[in-house]
Design a protein around this motif. Structure first.
Motif, PDB file in Angstrom:
ATOM      1  N   SER A   2       1.052  -1.241   0.012  1.00 16.53           N
ATOM      2  CA  SER A   2       0.049  -0.012  -0.225  1.00 16.53           C
ATOM      3  C   SER A   2       0.903   1.215  -0.067  1.00 16.53           C
ATOM      4  O   SER A   2       2.161   1.217   0.162  1.00 16.53           O
ATOM      5  CB  SER A   2      -0.814   0.043   1.163  1.00 16.53           C
ATOM      6  OG  SER A   2      -0.073   0.243   2.412  1.00 16.53           O
ATOM      7  N   PHE A   3       0.287   2.439  -0.204  1.00 15.80           N
ATOM      8  CA  PHE A   3       0.881   3.480   0.001  1.00 15.80           C
ATOM      9  C   PHE A   3       1.588   3.687   1.147  1.00 15.80           C
ATOM     10  O   PHE A   3       2.662   4.461   1.350  1.00 15.80           O
ATOM     11  CB  PHE A   3      -0.017   5.005  -0.794  1.00 15.80           C
ATOM     12  CG  PHE A   3       0.588   6.102  -0.832  1.00 15.80           C
ATOM     13  CD1 PHE A   3       1.587   6.138  -1.996  1.00 15.80           C
ATOM     14  CD2 PHE A   3       0.366   7.192   0.231  1.00 15.80           C
ATOM     15  CE1 PHE A   3       2.241   7.713  -2.153  1.00 15.80           C
ATOM     16  CE2 PHE A   3       1.148   8.282   0.066  1.00 15.80           C
ATOM     17  CZ  PHE A   3       2.297   8.649  -1.042  1.00 15.80           C
ATOM     18  N   SER A   4       0.691   3.790   2.324  1.00 15.57           N
ATOM     19  CA  SER A   4       1.540   3.958   3.546  1.00 15.57           C
ATOM     20  C   SER A   4       2.542   2.929   3.999  1.00 15.57           C
ATOM     21  O   SER A   4       3.386   3.551   4.555  1.00 15.57           O
ATOM     22  CB  SER A   4       0.111   3.573   4.686  1.00 15.57           C
ATOM     23  OG  SER A   4      -0.355   2.293   4.516  1.00 15.57           O
ATOM     24  N   ASP A   5       2.564   1.679   3.449  1.00 16.79           N
ATOM     25  CA  ASP A   5       3.663   0.875   3.582  1.00 16.79           C
ATOM     26  C   ASP A   5       4.678   1.422   2.834  1.00 16.79           C
ATOM     27  O   ASP A   5       6.085   1.373   3.189  1.00 16.79           O
ATOM     28  CB  ASP A   5       3.391  -0.428   3.013  1.00 16.79           C
ATOM     29  CG  ASP A   5       2.526  -1.389   3.710  1.00 16.79           C
ATOM     30  OD1 ASP A   5       2.219  -0.780   5.154  1.00 16.79           O
ATOM     31  OD2 ASP A   5       1.588  -2.195   3.347  1.00 16.79           O
ATOM     32  N   LEU A   6       4.531   1.952   1.462  1.00 13.15           N
ATOM     33  CA  LEU A   6       5.656   2.573   0.814  1.00 13.15           C
ATOM     34  C   LEU A   6       6.336   3.742   1.743  1.00 13.15           C
ATOM     35  O   LEU A   6       7.602   3.876   1.812  1.00 13.15           O
ATOM     36  CB  LEU A   6       5.005   3.153  -0.589  1.00 13.15           C
ATOM     37  CG  LEU A   6       6.225   4.058  -1.405  1.00 13.15           C
ATOM     38  CD1 LEU A   6       6.821   2.815  -1.954  1.00 13.15           C
ATOM     39  CD2 LEU A   6       5.518   4.668  -2.625  1.00 13.15           C
ATOM     40  N   LYS A   7       5.520   4.578   2.336  1.00 16.04           N
ATOM     41  CA  LYS A   7       6.091   5.729   3.229  1.00 16.04           C
ATOM     42  C   LYS A   7       6.817   5.173   4.348  1.00 16.04           C
ATOM     43  O   LYS A   7       7.839   5.577   4.678  1.00 16.04           O
ATOM     44  CB  LYS A   7       5.028   6.887   3.721  1.00 16.04           C
ATOM     45  CG  LYS A   7       5.491   7.904   4.029  1.00 16.04           C
ATOM     46  CD  LYS A   7       4.435   8.916   4.728  1.00 16.04           C
ATOM     47  CE  LYS A   7       5.095  10.132   5.326  1.00 16.04           C
ATOM     48  NZ  LYS A   7       4.072  11.204   5.531  1.00 16.04           N
TER      49      LYS A   7
END
Length: 315
Positions: A2-7
């Motif tokens: 997910s995008f949150s994991d990417l951050k």
């Protein structure tokens, strides 16, 4: 992911740290225009300048780059500019023909092989920060095709040469850096030696805007999907036409199974090429720990050579 994991992974994580240690260990032991593609242009002074940002891997994919092997040379019957099936692990008629020439042992045939050898290109998603010649491109996501010279600069940013330099992940939204692309003409080719990364900084301050950009990225897996390659038979027919003669019998195919195996045809792998190999294998092993470690050689390449040959072919 997910995008949150990417951050959350917005830093040099354990994978890259492990890679850096592995590099240290290895060092001590030894048709029509594709609108998805962005390409810088020279200004009126004959130089080129732009600022771009390399982007993370697209959603659902592992690597922020794709590798493509291609051939580009002119024969009696015209130009041969084709993607090599060795990119996807297949046998390629030009690779086999080159091998047959090389195995003759004559210097003239070896020189022909050198002119017909594979060219290595990389593809990544980028965000165009500044494009003075085409300002309409600014603020947009494109695919960027580049050669070994630029890729080396990316790898040098990840694994700096000197201990007082801080490694960065150029493909990170938050802890990455803009890339200042500086181009001069040298010996008929575009030279990128003066290009450099700027300071570490977020691409944008708005995470929602970053996520929107991330979702606009193009699939890199599609760049080297099977449908991007002609069949062996079609490539062989094209090769015969370009050579103006029949390809030598295929009896020597079993001599060496892979194009990058025979001595002196491929260049000695650099530390950077082994970094790439280890990084890709690390990603693969993180998904499937049982996968073995495999080491391959990577051909050298002149920056933008394919584009240069393509332009000649179209004139």
């Amino acid at each position: 992911m997910s995008f949150s994991d990417l951050k959350k992974q917005s830093k040099l994580g354990s994978l890259t740290s492990k890679l850096v240690k592995e590099v240290e260990k290895m060092s001590t032991t030894s048709g029509g225009a594709d609108e998805r593609l962005w390409k810088p242009e020279m200004d009126k002074t004959g130089n080129g300048f732009a600022v771009i940002r390399f982007l993370p891997a697209p959603e659902g994919e592992e690597l922020p780059w794709a590798k493509m092997y291609s051939h580009a040379f002119q024969g009696p019957g015209g130009w041969y500019i084709e993607n090599s099936l060795t990119t996807i692990g297949g046998k390629d008629p030009l690779g086999e023909y080159n091998r047959e020439l090389w195995n003759t042992g004559t210097e003239s045939n070896k020189e022909t092989v050198r002119k017909q050898k594979r060219k290595l290109s990389y593809y990544s998603n980028i965000y165009v920060v500044k494009d003075p010649v085409n300002p309409a491109n600014e603020g947009k996501v494109f695919l960027f095709k580049y050669g070994k010279k630029i890729f080396d600069k990316v790898m040098e940013a990840m694994q700096p040469e000197f201990e007082d330099e801080t490694p960065i992940n150029p493909f990170d939204f938050w802890q990455g850096a803009n890339f200042k692309l500086k181009i001069v003409k040298k010996d008929g080719y575009w030279n990128y030696d003066k290009s450099e990364f700027g300071p570490v900084e977020p691409l944008l301050d708005d995470d929602d805007a970053l996520e929107a950009l991330w979702k606009k990225e193009y699939s890199l897996a599609a760049v080297t999907a099977p449908d991007q390659f002609k069949s062996y038979e079609d490539l062989e027919r094209r090769l015969k036409m370009v050579l103006g003669q029949k390809v030598a019998p295929a009896q020597s195919r079993a001599v060496v199974e892979q194009e990058d195996d025979y001595e002196s045809y491929s260049v000695t792998p650099t530390v950077e090429s082994r970094v790439v190999e280890e990084l890709e294998q690390s990603y693969a092993r993180s998904k499937s720990p049982s996968l073995p470690v495999v080491t391959k050689e990577v051909d050298d390449d002149e920056d933008d050579a394919l584009s240069y040959f393509q332009k000649l072919a179209e004139e």
